[in-house]
Design a protein around this motif. Structure first.
Motif, mmCIF file in Angstrom:
data_model
loop_
_atom_site.group_PDB
_atom_site.id
_atom_site.type_symbol
_atom_site.label_atom_id
_atom_site.label_comp_id
_atom_site.label_asym_id
_atom_site.label_seq_id
_atom_site.Cartn_x
_atom_site.Cartn_y
_atom_site.Cartn_z
ATOM 1 N N SER A 1 0.843 -1.195 0.000
ATOM 2 C CA SER A 1 0.000 0.000 0.000
ATOM 3 C C SER A 1 0.872 1.237 0.000
ATOM 4 C CB SER A 1 -0.902 0.026 1.232
ATOM 5 O OG SER A 1 -1.554 1.284 1.345
ATOM 6 N N LYS B 1 2.103 -2.739 6.096
ATOM 7 C CA LYS B 1 2.499 -2.628 4.688
ATOM 8 C C LYS B 1 3.967 -2.218 4.545
ATOM 9 C CE LYS B 1 -1.375 -3.944 2.960
ATOM 10 N NZ LYS B 1 -1.471 -5.222 2.214
ATOM 11 N N GLN C 1 2.339 -1.063 -4.691
ATOM 12 C CA GLN C 1 1.747 -0.229 -3.648
ATOM 13 C C GLN C 1 0.617 0.625 -4.221
ATOM 14 O OE1 GLN C 1 5.368 0.299 -0.475
ATOM 15 N NE2 GLN C 1 5.143 1.918 -1.965
ATOM 16 N N ASP D 1 -0.562 5.207 -7.639
ATOM 17 C CA ASP D 1 -1.398 5.924 -6.677
ATOM 18 C C ASP D 1 -1.971 7.238 -7.173
ATOM 19 O OD1 ASP D 1 0.876 7.501 -6.786
ATOM 20 O OD2 ASP D 1 1.031 7.757 -4.626
#
Length: 244
Positions: free
Chosen positions: A139, A157, A182, A239
């Protein structure tokens, strides 16, 4: 025996996990995946894969149960005779202050998000072919936690990211790559791409939207494929600029 590659995915019945199963099957792999609850969801993923001439197998197992995961590996080997790719995706998230979050919820995150990853890899390693691939799903919160209540989850994580760096050194002589994906804010059962929760998340992002499971699965596909043979020990963030 069919020489198609075989992948094992933990937590493959929904969300990012289901997208990974579908993508690796579309890449031509035979995919065994685990689910902890809701067999109907898992069977739906199998049916979707098989409807597109792919091959998938769902197996019930708790990622935090070493014996259960070992049994899944053996089942996949009995079915298809080899193991080439391992994707440790199963995970749980709980939010709350480290002093207020129930201890059992913290323990559950450690059990699934950390111990589960370790036990999955341990069970697979004796059977994983040289030149194989290990991908963990971490993550972006391991890198950035800009809101309160994420400390325990971010800890688990971050542990996975450290594990990947060490394993890359350990398994390099076998040509096995180990990498960590991630994701940032990504659509799931409780947060659709165009829903109010997703729109609220965009204040943290550089792009004006959250991600999709299919975008994460595309990165996993790359890491599991031949073009990523020189990528190892890396944590690759997907992300939308959350950590920028």
């Amino acid at each position: 025996m069919d020489d198609s590659k075989v992948a094992l995915v933990t937590g493959g019945s929904r969300g990012i996990g289901a997208a990974i199963v579908r993508r690796l099957a579309a890449d031509g792999m035979r995919v065994a995946f685990t689910y902890a609850t809701k067999r109907d969801r898992a069977e739906q993923v199998v049916n979707e894969v098989n409807a597109h001439q792919g091959h998938a197998l769902c197996l019930e197992a708790d990622a935090a149960d070493p014996a259960g995961i070992a049994g899944v590996v053996e089942h996949a080997l009995d079915r298809w005779g080899r193991l080439d790719v391992v994707v440790a995706n199963a995970g749980v998230a709980r939010a709350g202050g480290i002093d207020t979050l129930p201890a059992e919820e913290i323990d559950q995150m450690i059990d699934v998000n950390v111990r589960g990853v370790v036990h999955t890899i341990r069970a697979a390693l004796p059977h994983l072919r040289d030149g194989g691939r290990i991908v963990t799903i971490g993550s972006v919160n391991a890198e950035r936690a800009p809101f309160a209540g994420a400390a325990a989850y971010a800890m688990t994580k971050a542990a996975v990211a450290g594990l990947v760096r060490g394993l890359a050194r350990d398994l390099g002589p076998r040509g096995i790559t180990v990498n960590n994906v991630q994701p940032g804010p990504t659509a799931n059962d409780s947060m659709t791409v165009d829903g109010p929760a997703a729109h609220a998340m965009t204040k943290w992002l550089a792009l004006p939207r959250i991600g999709t499971p299919e975008e994460v699965s595309a990165l996993v596909s790359y890491l599991a494929g031949p073009e990523a043979a020189f990528v190892t020990g890396a944590s690759l963030t997907i992300d939308g600029g959350f950590a920028a």
